[in-house]
Write an enzyme that holds these catalytic residues in place. Structure first.
Site, short mmCIF file in Angstrom:
data_model
loop_
_atom_site.label_atom_id
_atom_site.label_comp_id
_atom_site.label_asym_id
_atom_site.label_seq_id
_atom_site.Cartn_x
_atom_site.Cartn_y
_atom_site.Cartn_z
N CYS A 100 0.78 -1.07 -0.04
CA CYS A 100 -0.28 0.09 -0.09
C CYS A 100 0.97 1.17 -0.12
O CYS A 100 1.88 1.35 0.51
CB CYS A 100 -0.79 -0.02 1.39
SG CYS A 100 -1.92 1.51 1.34
N CYS A 109 -3.58 -0.43 8.68
CA CYS A 109 -2.74 -1.68 8.71
C CYS A 109 -1.55 -1.36 9.64
O CYS A 109 -1.04 -0.15 9.50
CB CYS A 109 -2.40 -2.17 7.41
SG CYS A 109 -3.70 -2.74 6.37
N CYS A 188 -7.17 1.81 -1.18
CA CYS A 188 -7.21 0.93 -0.15
C CYS A 188 -6.93 -0.72 -0.69
O CYS A 188 -7.78 -1.00 -1.19
CB CYS A 188 -8.35 1.02 0.90
SG CYS A 188 -8.10 -0.15 2.16
N GLN A 296 -18.65 -11.60 9.99
CA GLN A 296 -17.00 -11.59 9.89
C GLN A 296 -16.78 -10.49 8.68
O GLN A 296 -17.43 -10.80 7.61
CB GLN A 296 -16.76 -12.73 9.63
CG GLN A 296 -16.89 -13.92 10.79
CD GLN A 296 -16.04 -13.25 12.19
OE1 GLN A 296 -15.41 -12.51 12.25
NE2 GLN A 296 -16.12 -14.28 13.24
N PHE A 325 -23.82 -16.97 22.12
CA PHE A 325 -23.24 -15.86 21.44
C PHE A 325 -23.47 -16.15 19.87
O PHE A 325 -22.41 -15.73 18.93
CB PHE A 325 -21.57 -15.41 21.50
CG PHE A 325 -21.13 -14.93 22.98
CD1 PHE A 325 -21.67 -13.81 23.62
CD2 PHE A 325 -20.91 -16.03 23.96
CE1 PHE A 325 -21.42 -13.57 24.85
CE2 PHE A 325 -20.53 -15.84 24.95
CZ PHE A 325 -20.68 -14.77 25.68
N GLU A 346 -28.27 -15.60 22.13
CA GLU A 346 -27.57 -14.31 21.77
C GLU A 346 -28.04 -13.17 22.53
O GLU A 346 -29.39 -13.31 22.95
CB GLU A 346 -27.75 -14.19 20.30
CG GLU A 346 -27.78 -12.66 19.62
CD GLU A 346 -26.02 -12.28 19.82
OE1 GLU A 346 -25.79 -11.13 20.26
OE2 GLU A 346 -25.06 -12.99 19.59
N ASN A 374 -28.63 -12.37 28.18
CA ASN A 374 -27.44 -11.64 28.44
C ASN A 374 -26.33 -12.96 28.96
O ASN A 374 -26.53 -13.16 30.16
CB ASN A 374 -27.56 -10.66 29.66
CG ASN A 374 -26.38 -9.92 29.88
OD1 ASN A 374 -25.11 -9.95 29.37
ND2 ASN A 374 -26.30 -8.85 30.81
N ASP A 395 -18.63 -18.30 20.74
CA ASP A 395 -18.16 -17.46 19.80
C ASP A 395 -18.43 -16.02 20.29
O ASP A 395 -18.93 -15.12 19.85
CB ASP A 395 -18.52 -17.30 18.59
CG ASP A 395 -18.06 -16.65 17.35
OD1 ASP A 395 -16.95 -15.97 17.82
OD2 ASP A 395 -18.60 -16.25 16.63
N CYS A 428 -11.63 -13.63 19.46
CA CYS A 428 -11.26 -12.42 18.83
C CYS A 428 -10.28 -11.79 19.79
O CYS A 428 -9.88 -10.55 19.50
CB CYS A 428 -12.22 -11.72 18.18
SG CYS A 428 -13.48 -10.97 19.31
#
Length: 472
Positions: A100, A109, A188, A296, A325, A346, A374, A395, A428
């Site tokens: 880039c 990035c 980009c 995602q 989740f 969820e 929750n 997840d 994550c």
């Protein structure tokens, strides 16, 4: 439909900060050896002392392990300094030329200067270090990394919008490194090519709107056949604005949505005869979603991730599976194809409703059920009340699944209640995965059978991972 905000607020005027003074190279800058990278992809080194004892920790941006560099400190604390590289005196063999043009200024990035294979290795090291240091755990097996296309992968993005007359006018994109300015990026490399090509036309389009200087962001969501842009209009748009949006949508084949208030105010504007979705072809699943729903960012990696998760979970046709989740059903619906029953839980009512609708659309409503709850406050009694599930898929967001892990540990200690024999945990945030893994292994009696990284965000320091737990 109404396209006006439910309440008026004063327009927000964006002020630009003064630019940071540039470092003047003198040739007398301190020199340091880079030992490793931290969670933000900054190089980590220590100052050299005369007696050989460890000196102050120095965090240097834009450098790699094994490199010897000179640096300039821009923030100094008693125990550490934050610095910028002045010159790389000895390069790492892992260093590569960023693709880039804007890598040096854009904050989107942080790792384009590192070979993509080395990026994956660094992330695997981050995952293993977190498990070892925070949970005193080593996985029995290190899973093969999940990786895929490293360019044009980012199908979701929040693009900042600012009118900066002193910097040349409209800007749309990501923020500069260490600045609230928006990088002057005309293309980009991590956005899909057709979106990258729209960045400059978007500037000209936004400048035509009456709210051009009061519009904070554009939300991007790319589906299998539709590209959606959510206009954050804090003020009502005019009839002329509407025509500008229609003309742009027709020319560039995009769909515009408007968001005059909170997330629940997002509504499609034009055109209305298209629908965002993504597919999981291996399982015959089509997943409609709204542009503000969580999905995602990397569709190619998501397909591989779903396949890997289901292979690790290995549900039998007689198994009941609990998907915690669950979002809009990314794992729930494929699981319903190969197991007896799947329950998705969820925390968002909107996402729960979307998952229920998607189950009906894909013909698996008879094998699924959904509940809005929750999960950050779930207890052992809550899990007991759900009944027996053979396997769990978890997840969570970055906060992790602490309450779930504690509840499972309490059930294990008390011996009162069923426990799943296998858990697949998609993470994550390696720190919260390690925290929860410690509870599952040391208190709930599970083994950490394996763990590995998922390179969902190439060229960034973001570490996604997947782990398998089993209980004998």
């Amino acid at each position: 439909m109404s396209r006006t905000a439910p309440h008026r607020r004063a327009p927000k005027r964006y002020k630009t900060p003064p630019p940071a003074p540039a470092h003047v190279v003198t040739g007398n800058e301190p020199v340091i050896e880079i030992i490793s990278l931290d969670m933000e992809a900054r190089g980590v080194g220590r100052t050299e002392t005369e007696d050989g004892t460890p000196g102050k920790v120095i965090f240097v941006e834009g450098v790699l392990p094994g490199e010897r560099v000179s640096y300039s400190t821009h923030r100094s604390k008693p125990k550490f300094e934050q610095a910028e590289v002045v010159q790389v005196l000895r390069e790492s063999v892992m260093r590569t030329k960023p693709k880039c043009t804007y890598f040096d200024i854009c904050g989107g990035c942080s790792m384009q200067h590192l070979d993509i294979r080395a990026q994956v290795a660094v992330k695997q090291r981050v995952l293993e270090d977190n498990l070892q240091h925070l949970a005193k755990l080593r996985p029995e097996t290190v899973f093969r990394p999940i990786h895929g296309p490293s360019w044009g992968y980012r199908y979701r993005a929040r693009l900042a919008v600012r009118f900066l007359p002193e910097k040349g006018g409209m800007r749309i994109g990501f923020h500069e490194k260490k600045s609230s300015y928006i990088a002057d990026m005309k293309t980009c490399e991590v956005l899909p090519p057709h979106v990258s090509a729209m960045l400059m036309p978007l500037r000209f389009m936004v400048r035509k709107l009456s709210i051009y200087d009061r519009m904070p962001q554009l939300e991007l969501a790319v589906g299998s056949s539709v590209t959606a842009l959510v206009v954050r209009n804090l003020e009502p748009i005019t009839a002329a604005d509407e025509q500008v949006l229609r003309d742009f949508a027709d020319e560039h084949k995009v769909q515009f949505w408007l968001q005059p208030g909170g997330p629940d105010t997002v509504t499609p504007f034009y055109p209305l005869d298209v629908q965002l979705d993504y597919t999981l072809p291996e399982y015959g699943i089509r997943m409609p979603f709204k542009p503000t729903d969580f999905t995602q960012v990397n569709h190619a990696i998501n397909r591989v991730l779903v396949s890997r998760a289901l292979r690790l979970l290995a549900p039998a046709r007689t198994d009941r599976v609990l998907d915690l989740f669950c979002g809009i059903g990314n794992f729930t619906l494929p699981l319903a194809r190969i197991s007896k029953e799947v329950m998705g839980i969820e925390g968002s009512e909107v996402l729960t409703s979307r998952a229920l609708a998607n189950a009906g659309l894909n013909g698996v409503a008879g094998h699924t059920s959904f509940e809005c709850r929750n999960l950050f406050e779930v207890t052992a009694d809550d899990l007991r009340a759900l009944g027996h599930f053979d396997k769990f898929l978890i997840d969570p967001p970055r906060e992790g699944a602490l309450a779930v892990a504690k509840a499972l540990a309490e059930i294990a200690r008390s011996g009162n209640g069923p426990l799943p024999k296998r858990i697949v945990y998609v993470s994550c945030a390696p720190a919260t995965l390690a925290r929860d893994a410690g509870l599952l292994v040391h208190e709930a009696g599970y083994r950490l059978v394996g763990a590995g990284v998922v390179n969902m965000f190439p060229h960034t320091s973001h570490v996604e991972s997947i782990a398998l737990f089993e209980r004998d």
